[in-house]
Design a protein around this motif. Structure first.
Motif, mmCIF file in Angstrom:
data_model
loop_
_atom_site.group_PDB
_atom_site.id
_atom_site.type_symbol
_atom_site.label_atom_id
_atom_site.label_comp_id
_atom_site.label_asym_id
_atom_site.label_seq_id
_atom_site.Cartn_x
_atom_site.Cartn_y
_atom_site.Cartn_z
ATOM 1 N N LYS A 269 0.811 -1.223 0.000
ATOM 2 C CA LYS A 269 0.000 0.000 0.000
ATOM 3 C C LYS A 269 0.845 1.275 0.000
ATOM 4 O O LYS A 269 0.308 2.372 0.141
ATOM 5 C CB LYS A 269 -0.929 -0.001 1.216
ATOM 6 C CG LYS A 269 -2.035 -1.051 1.126
ATOM 7 C CD LYS A 269 -2.985 -0.950 2.307
ATOM 8 C CE LYS A 269 -4.146 -1.926 2.157
ATOM 9 N NZ LYS A 269 -5.097 -1.837 3.296
ATOM 10 N N GLY A 270 2.173 1.124 -0.140
ATOM 11 C CA GLY A 270 3.035 2.296 -0.199
ATOM 12 C C GLY A 270 3.231 2.992 1.133
ATOM 13 O O GLY A 270 3.485 4.200 1.180
ATOM 14 N N LYS A 271 3.131 2.244 2.209
ATOM 15 C CA LYS A 271 3.261 2.838 3.538
ATOM 16 C C LYS A 271 4.595 2.453 4.198
ATOM 17 O O LYS A 271 4.673 2.245 5.413
ATOM 18 C CB LYS A 271 2.102 2.386 4.427
ATOM 19 C CG LYS A 271 0.734 2.869 3.947
ATOM 20 C CD LYS A 271 -0.366 2.462 4.928
ATOM 21 C CE LYS A 271 -1.718 3.008 4.470
ATOM 22 N NZ LYS A 271 -2.803 2.660 5.424
ATOM 23 N N SER A 272 5.629 2.385 3.375
ATOM 24 C CA SER A 272 6.946 1.992 3.906
ATOM 25 C C SER A 272 7.454 2.966 4.953
ATOM 26 O O SER A 272 8.009 2.555 5.989
ATOM 27 C CB SER A 272 7.961 1.892 2.759
ATOM 28 O OG SER A 272 7.600 0.881 1.851
ATOM 29 N N ALA A 273 7.253 4.267 4.720
ATOM 30 C CA ALA A 273 7.721 5.275 5.674
ATOM 31 C C ALA A 273 6.991 5.132 7.009
ATOM 32 O O ALA A 273 7.610 5.213 8.085
ATOM 33 C CB ALA A 273 7.515 6.677 5.103
ATOM 34 N N GLU A 274 5.674 4.914 6.917
ATOM 35 C CA GLU A 274 4.896 4.743 8.147
ATOM 36 C C GLU A 274 5.296 3.463 8.878
ATOM 37 O O GLU A 274 5.328 3.409 10.107
ATOM 38 C CB GLU A 274 3.401 4.707 7.839
ATOM 39 C CG GLU A 274 2.833 6.018 7.318
ATOM 40 C CD GLU A 274 2.832 6.075 5.799
ATOM 41 O OE1 GLU A 274 3.770 5.509 5.183
ATOM 42 O OE2 GLU A 274 1.905 6.683 5.231
ATOM 43 N N LEU A 275 5.641 2.420 8.093
ATOM 44 C CA LEU A 275 6.065 1.156 8.691
ATOM 45 C C LEU A 275 7.373 1.336 9.444
ATOM 46 O O LEU A 275 7.530 0.854 10.573
ATOM 47 C CB LEU A 275 6.216 0.095 7.607
ATOM 48 C CG LEU A 275 6.621 -1.311 8.061
ATOM 49 C CD1 LEU A 275 5.586 -1.880 9.025
ATOM 50 C CD2 LEU A 275 6.794 -2.236 6.858
ATOM 51 N N ILE A 276 8.320 2.041 8.834
ATOM 52 C CA ILE A 276 9.603 2.307 9.497
ATOM 53 C C ILE A 276 9.379 3.116 10.767
ATOM 54 O O ILE A 276 9.957 2.833 11.823
ATOM 55 C CB ILE A 276 10.549 3.052 8.538
ATOM 56 C CG1 ILE A 276 10.947 2.137 7.371
ATOM 57 C CG2 ILE A 276 11.791 3.543 9.281
ATOM 58 C CD1 ILE A 276 11.742 2.828 6.294
ATOM 59 N N ALA A 277 8.511 4.128 10.670
ATOM 60 C CA ALA A 277 8.223 4.968 11.835
ATOM 61 C C ALA A 277 7.606 4.153 12.968
ATOM 62 O O ALA A 277 7.915 4.370 14.149
ATOM 63 C CB ALA A 277 7.280 6.104 11.440
#
Length: 549
Positions: free
Chosen positions: A238-246
């Protein structure tokens, strides 16, 4: 109700569950049993029992030969490239029926494939090879600041991809339901990292698993992440890689707050703690201390050559024979000698002094009889023995091996020759005091004594709390303190006196019986029992003489 699927059976495929109505959470196994990963309902086969499987060793040897071959390929639907899959050993191949499957390779520390988890159509899983595998991906990292623990193999690859494959990301071999068992089996690996970030799925089963995993790990080691999607792979898609890292960096530390309402204790308030089912091996000592209790720290104080190690072996043996699981940390004795001493107690033979009392076969038979159905865990103390390392080993014994009692012989060796021995020993004992509460175990720590003025302990000098070597914490933080001393009237005899020096539970202190060291058997027994045994032997000799006449 069985809480886990049969670990001796091979998973075949998912199906619907009549108990909860789930369409695909019910696992079907090759021995005819089923287990629902949603409602945790276990169903035996049509005969009411799990069918007898092949011996695990032979079964694994057969399956080792049947490992599948495959090649790493991109999985666009999962957002993973060929390089991502190659790094972890996630392959595409065909099974023995010619069907295309995904192959997750489980490797040992040397990178050798020892098992494969096969994923077919409709989430049909099968495991081939050694089932006692490590965490998926654990061969890629051995230690570091952080390790992320997820439920599935694709989640591990996905989370690692988001971090550029620079941080350790591993997954459970069998998902959330077997999470605690997997964490215990890989306890040393996980605790080698500074922190463990638990990134289980965001459904109810995943959240429950996260809490259960955190409870197994040392306090302050675990953090629980709140993912921006159901799991790591979905977040990647879903393109939420940044949120996943956070979410990994913002994971909350799991630490039991210790705050409970009084009514939470209603179920335990009526339990009589004085009626401890665990006794000391000596009646007078047991009467004085009113049994042995977990969550208590006990100091055993004695001078050199007074029998501390023999006393500890007798206590360990008694605990094992009472069904308790024991961990022995003997810093001045090799494991082989400790075990030979325990076997000698079991056989009533002094094997440490006179090995000829038993044949090799008798020793082996005694060993098997003692340890086959009883748990005794030993720490091989060869090498560095820092307080932090010993605490780590105690946590492993208690959390991963379910040990009930720890016997440490002796605590003063941990800080010997340090610049500030007193301060270090204070810190060490404080850690032990915390661990017995946190781990729900009992612990006996042996302490040496400072030499008194005038008459020494080897000459029968009495033991007192003020003589505990280096640190007042040995007395202050202990729930009980026991002194073992020689007979002051005849210090060269084989009699030893027990004296309770501190008793936080009921306050009763003072003389607690006399023990006698039987040189022939190597046993430290109560003097009354020794006298009774001697009388029996004398009567038996007299009877033999009469028969001879």
């Amino acid at each position: 109700m069985q809480s886990e699927p049969d670990n001796k059976a091979t998973f075949l495929h998912h199906t619907s569950c009549d108990a909860c109505g789930s369409s695909d959470a019910n696992g079907v196994y090759d021995n005819g049993t089923t287990y629902c990963f949603s409602c945790q309902t276990y169903q035996p086969n049509s005969e009411g029992n799990a069918q007898e499987a092949k011996p695990i060793q032979n079964q694994n040897q057969e399956k080792q030969k049947d490992l599948l071959t495959g090649v790493p390929k991109a999985i666009p639907a999962r957002g993973l490239t060929e390089d991502d899959c190659r790094k972890f050993g996630y392959l595409i191949g065909t099974n023995h029926k010619g069907e295309q499957v995904q192959i997750a390779e489980y490797k040992d520390k040397k990178g050798k494939t020892i098992g494969q988890k096969i994923r077919g159509r409709d989430k049909a899983f099968q495991f081939i090879g050694d089932k006692n595998v490590t965490l998926f991906g654990s061969h890629l990292w051995s230690t570091g600041k952080k390790v992320c623990l997820v439920e599935g193999e694709l989640d591990a690859i996905s989370l690692s991809k988001c971090f550029g494959h620079k941080f350790a990301c591993v997954s459970l071999p069998n998902g959330a339901q077997s999470a605690v068992r997997a964490v215990k089996a890989n306890f040393d690996y996980l605790t080698a990292f500074d922190e463990v970030v638990i990134c289980t799925d965001m459904d109810e089963a995943g959240r429950n698993a996260a809490e259960a995993i955190a409870e197994v790990l040392p306090v302050g080691k675990a953090k629980i992440a709140s993912l921006p999607a159901k799991d790591a792979n979905e977040a990647l898609i879903k393109g939420k890689s940044a949120e996943l890292i956070a979410s990994v960096y913002q994971a909350r530390e799991f630490r039991p707050d210790g705050i409970k309402k009084a009514k939470d204790y209603r179920d335990v308030i009526s339990i009589d703690e004085t009626a401890s089912s665990i006794s000391w091996p000596y009646s007078a000592l047991n009467e004085r201390l009113m049994g042995m209790r977990k969550r208590e720290l006990i100091t055993l104080a004695s001078g050199s050559g007074c029998g501390k190690t023999t006393f500890c072996k007798e206590v360990a043996y008694h605990l094992m024979m009472s069904g308790q699981k024991v961990g022995l940390i003997s810093l001045e004795e090799a494991p082989k000698r400790t075990l030979l001493g325990l076997v000698g107690i079991h056989l009533d033979k002094n094997l440490l002094v006179d090995r000829s009392q038993a044949t090799d076969q008798e020793v082996l038979d005694g060993f098997d009889d003692l340890f086959d159905d009883r748990t005794c865990v030993l720490y091989d103390s060869f090498g560095t023995n820092s307080a932090d390392l010993i605490c780590q080993r105690i946590q492993y014994m208690a959390r991963a091996l379910d040990v009930d009692w720890i016997i440490l012989d002796h605590v003063t060796m941990l800080t010997a020759n340090m610049v500030d021995e007193r301060r270090e020993l204070d810190k060490c004992v404080t850690q032990f005091r915390t661990l017995v509460q946190e781990l729900d175990i009992g612990m006996i720590m042996v302490s040496h004594l400072t030499r008194p003025g005038g008459r020494g302990h080897e000459d029968g000098a009495a033991v007192s709390l003020s003589q505990l070597r280096s640190s007042h914490s040995l007395a202050q933080l202990a729930d009980s303190a026991i002194g073992l001393q020689k007979d002051p009237d005849d210090p060269d005899s084989d009699f030893r006196q027990l004296r309770v020096l501190k008793n936080r539970f009921c306050g009763s202190i003072g003389d607690s019986g006399t023990l006698f060291y039987q040189r022939e058997s190597g046993r430290l027994v109560e003097s009354e029992l020794a006298q009774f045994t001697d009388e029996n032997e004398e009567n038996e000799d007299e009877y033999t003489d009469e028969i001879a006449v």
